[in-house]
Scaffold this motif. Structure first.
Motif, short mmCIF file in Angstrom:
data_model
loop_
_atom_site.label_atom_id
_atom_site.label_comp_id
_atom_site.label_asym_id
_atom_site.label_seq_id
_atom_site.Cartn_x
_atom_site.Cartn_y
_atom_site.Cartn_z
N VAL A 142 -15.58 -18.75 9.82
CA VAL A 142 -14.88 -18.64 11.10
C VAL A 142 -15.57 -19.62 12.03
O VAL A 142 -16.78 -19.56 12.22
N LYS A 143 -14.83 -20.59 12.55
CA LYS A 143 -15.47 -21.64 13.32
C LYS A 143 -14.66 -21.97 14.57
O LYS A 143 -13.44 -21.72 14.62
N ILE A 144 -15.34 -22.50 15.54
CA ILE A 144 -14.68 -22.85 16.79
C ILE A 144 -14.71 -24.35 16.98
O ILE A 144 -15.75 -24.99 16.76
N ASN A 194 -21.54 -32.18 2.81
CA ASN A 194 -21.18 -32.51 4.19
C ASN A 194 -20.86 -31.21 4.90
O ASN A 194 -19.80 -30.62 4.69
N LEU A 195 -21.77 -30.75 5.73
CA LEU A 195 -21.61 -29.45 6.39
C LEU A 195 -20.46 -29.49 7.38
O LEU A 195 -20.38 -30.39 8.20
N GLU A 196 -19.62 -28.47 7.31
CA GLU A 196 -18.43 -28.43 8.15
C GLU A 196 -18.59 -27.51 9.35
O GLU A 196 -17.72 -27.49 10.23
N SER A 197 -19.65 -26.70 9.38
CA SER A 197 -19.83 -25.75 10.48
C SER A 197 -21.25 -25.21 10.47
O SER A 197 -21.97 -25.35 9.47
N GLU A 198 -21.61 -24.57 11.56
CA GLU A 198 -22.91 -23.92 11.63
C GLU A 198 -23.00 -22.79 10.59
O GLU A 198 -24.05 -22.57 9.98
N VAL A 213 -24.08 -33.93 7.96
CA VAL A 213 -23.27 -33.18 8.93
C VAL A 213 -21.95 -33.91 9.13
O VAL A 213 -21.93 -35.11 9.46
N ARG A 214 -20.87 -33.19 8.90
CA ARG A 214 -19.56 -33.77 9.17
C ARG A 214 -19.22 -33.51 10.63
O ARG A 214 -19.32 -32.39 11.13
N LYS A 259 -10.05 -29.07 15.49
CA LYS A 259 -9.82 -29.35 14.07
C LYS A 259 -10.63 -28.39 13.20
O LYS A 259 -11.72 -27.97 13.58
N PRO A 260 -10.11 -28.09 11.99
CA PRO A 260 -10.91 -27.27 11.08
C PRO A 260 -11.99 -28.06 10.35
O PRO A 260 -12.75 -27.49 9.58
N PHE A 261 -12.06 -29.37 10.57
CA PHE A 261 -12.98 -30.22 9.81
C PHE A 261 -14.21 -30.57 10.64
O PHE A 261 -14.08 -31.06 11.77
N GLY A 262 -15.39 -30.36 10.07
CA GLY A 262 -16.61 -30.77 10.73
C GLY A 262 -16.93 -29.93 11.96
O GLY A 262 -16.23 -28.96 12.28
N VAL A 263 -18.03 -30.31 12.61
CA VAL A 263 -18.38 -29.64 13.87
C VAL A 263 -18.07 -30.61 15.00
O VAL A 263 -18.18 -31.82 14.85
N ASP A 264 -17.69 -30.05 16.14
CA ASP A 264 -17.38 -30.89 17.29
C ASP A 264 -18.60 -31.77 17.61
O ASP A 264 -19.75 -31.36 17.45
#
Lengths: 410, 410
Positions: B303-305, A129-133, A154-155, A174-179
């Motif tokens: 590092v994520k936004i 489950n991808l948490e970021s780009e 994709v999370r 949040k630090p979890f997932g992408v917006d």
């Protein structure tokens, strides 16, 4: 006196001895060899799973979030009861595979996956489950390096939260997932890069006791998954709707009635958008499946009076039960349900007592001014709701005490 | 932006790389093999011990409370630096003996000592700080059974506390020790039973930064010990004055100046009552000796936004640094001092960042909206004041991540 949470209604006694899975608490300690001891009753877990299957739509997958309780004998049983495991580290992946869960039914979430963990997961065929780009870029590079097609979901950090949750996991930065507004672009990117796109993971909160809040969040989650999938232009294999089902730890808490949730989810799935027509749906639960199945048993080492207050000192403590001591994500300490296992059902004494652990620190408090029957040295204290976030979520090495024993019944 | 605690003033950099014991942080990670890593600099511990010896009366004993940091190589060094070890479990007794501390310089406190722990301690010749009349009775019975004269001190719950302490250990109903008004009778009882009475253990609080509060408490402690000894009609071999020396973790905290404490204690000891004339005196310290000597190094994984807020995700977290995450006995979370080890001294970026651990839970937060230099994946984050209550006081098994590495320098 301060109140305590409700003792689960099915617990009973024989000659005042608490029964766990039809066995007397004291005989379970004999069997395990010593206190402190966690006892997990598999029959209660199985009843929860049956209850879930009865109440929820037939096609809904049930995942177990193994972080709640990774005791190996329990995992081995869970692997046959649920449709998938959710893991949060490379170490948990090893445990899941050891329990013989099929890799393609394991999904790996967590905001800080290292490259060595991504590599091991892709090699094993576990879904990430991808948490970021940035994590997507790293996962694709790692997959390329080892020459495997990665299974990537994709999370999503949803633009709503699960109201009244113990832990909020969405509805803000949040630090979890992408917006949510970047999730479709990320899914498109991994599809275009040749990954096996697995769908969406949308987790809005946990430990919730309000059916209406859960129903509302699940509807919003399905709508969000539809909107994102339309944006991607592809149907997801699976939509993981997150969890959120809570259990009653504290005074005034009521058990969550999941039947209206099942009914509403049935309707929501029937009415789902076309793009989700061929998709699978899953709910991932940890605490709700195993939390009520556990009892922590600890021996009274001393009963002492200080300035008129009675302290019951036990051989366990916050090194095994950090959450029950009120030191794990809670601001105000409240009492878990607690009892004297060998005087179960006996009327409480006139004066409340404070149950403290054996650690030499004032924060090691397991029951604050609770009403218990008269307690003596040698008695056995039971703390309920000890099946989740107990042994593995506590600072076991603190002050050099032995690890707790664990026993699986049934 | 939210403030952070003060970075200890002696830390410096070479080419922007944080130096710990004259070694670059990145080279220490190379040496240890991986992150997350605790580095303990023995030179800082030794400097604290020297500072203590310089400031305090010559005859004062210095004890190390090993619960603060029981890392075996550190204990082996501490055994040669201090006059005694204070332990809190049978497990810690094994560690103390392994470090070759002489048994008669080890004392065992803790409200929940089991009979097997009492037996092992008496057999080894370790002093037991009795926490209650019940424990005294058990200790005497155990000693009788194994045919050894037990070394017994009495831990007193004083009728005052150490004002402004992080943890209050006296001045009210407490699970620790016996109330002051029952302490003399208990000492008399163990003397009459033939035990080797070792004296008093009086611990009023910990983690205090106010010299005047400590001075006042030490004077009250000596007066209490004199009064109790008069009541017993016997001079104690040792009066353990407790600890209480704090270190500056949080914004606004100032380093404790121990020199006025030493001066005042010198006077107080000179003027002590006759019955204490032949007694020894000890201070037991854990955190103050080792806390500032430790740095926790953890690698930036992502590092994520999210919604305009920048999250720095590291490969460590609350499973190694529970206290720094604000989940160990604190009500309001505050930032420990934190830095980018490979950009040490570089000016902060315009926008603050939030540093989170790798655990899949919202409470895994190591730095909340802190001002750091621009951070990239692969950077090394340093959390200071990691020498006490870190590795051993955190839920290391939570979520199945590897244990942290530990390295002792100097």
């Amino acid at each position: 006196m301060k109140p305590m949470g409700p003792i689960p209604s099915w617990f009973d006694a024989e000659d005042d001895m608490l029964l766990i899975g039809d066995c007397g608490a004291e005989s379970l300690v004999d069997e395990a060899g010593d206190t402190p001891l966690f006892v997990y009753d598999m029959a209660i877990v199985e009843a929860q799973v049956r209850h879930f299957r009865d109440a929820m739509p037939d096609t809904l997958h049930l995942h177990y979030a193994i972080k709640a309780n990774p005791f190996a004998p329990l995992l081995a049983r869970m692997a046959h009861l649920v449709d998938g495991f959710d893991i949060a580290s490379g170490g948990e992946m090893d445990m899941a595979l050891e329990a013989e869960m099929a890799p393609d039914r394991i999904s790996f979430a967590g905001p800080g996956k290292r490259n060595d963990e991504l590599s091991a997961a892709i090699f094993a065929g576990v879904t990430i489950n991808l948490e970021s780009e940035g994590e997507a870029r790293r996962a694709l590079a790692v997959a390329d390096a080892i020459g495997k097609t990665p299974r990537l979901a994709v999370r999503v950090n949803p633009d709503f939260d699960l109201k009244g949750s113990g832990m909020r996991m969405g509805g803000g930065a949040k630090p979890f997932g992408v917006d949510a507004d970047r999730a479709a672009a990320l899914a498109r990117m991994v599809i275009d890069a040749g990954a096996a796109w697995q769908g969406w993971h949308i987790f809005a909160g946990s430990q919730n006791l309000d059916p209406l809040a859960i129903i509302e969040t699940q509807a919003a989650t399905i709508a969000l998954a539809a909107r994102l999938s339309d944006d991607v232009g592809a149907s997801p294999a699976l939509v993981n709707l997150g969890g959120g089902f809570g259990i009653p730890y504290f005074p005034g808490d009521q058990r969550l009635d999941i039947r209206p949730i099942g009914t509403a989810l049935d309707t929501a799935l029937e009415q789902r958008a076309d793009i989700l027509r061929g998709s699978g749906f899953a709910i991932e639960l940890g605490r709700w499946l195993v939390g009520e199945a556990g009892v922590y048993l600890t021996r009274v080492v001393d009963v002492k009076i200080s300035q008129g207050e009675t302290f019951v000192v036990v051989d366990g403590g916050l090194h095994h039960q950090l959450a029950a001591s009120g030191n794990f994500g809670t601001v105000v300490r409240r009492n878990y349900p607690i009892a004297v296992a060998n005087r179960f059902g006996v009327a409480p004494a006139a004066e409340p007592v404070t149950v403290v652990g054996c650690l030499c620190t004032p924060i090691d408090r397991l029951g604050d001014k609770v009403a218990l029957p008269p307690v003596e040295e040698g008695d056995l204290i039971a703390i309920f709701l000890a099946g989740a976030y107990g042994a593995s979520a506590s600072p076991a090495a603190f002050l050099g005490h032995p690890s707790p024993r664990e026993l699986l019944l049934g």
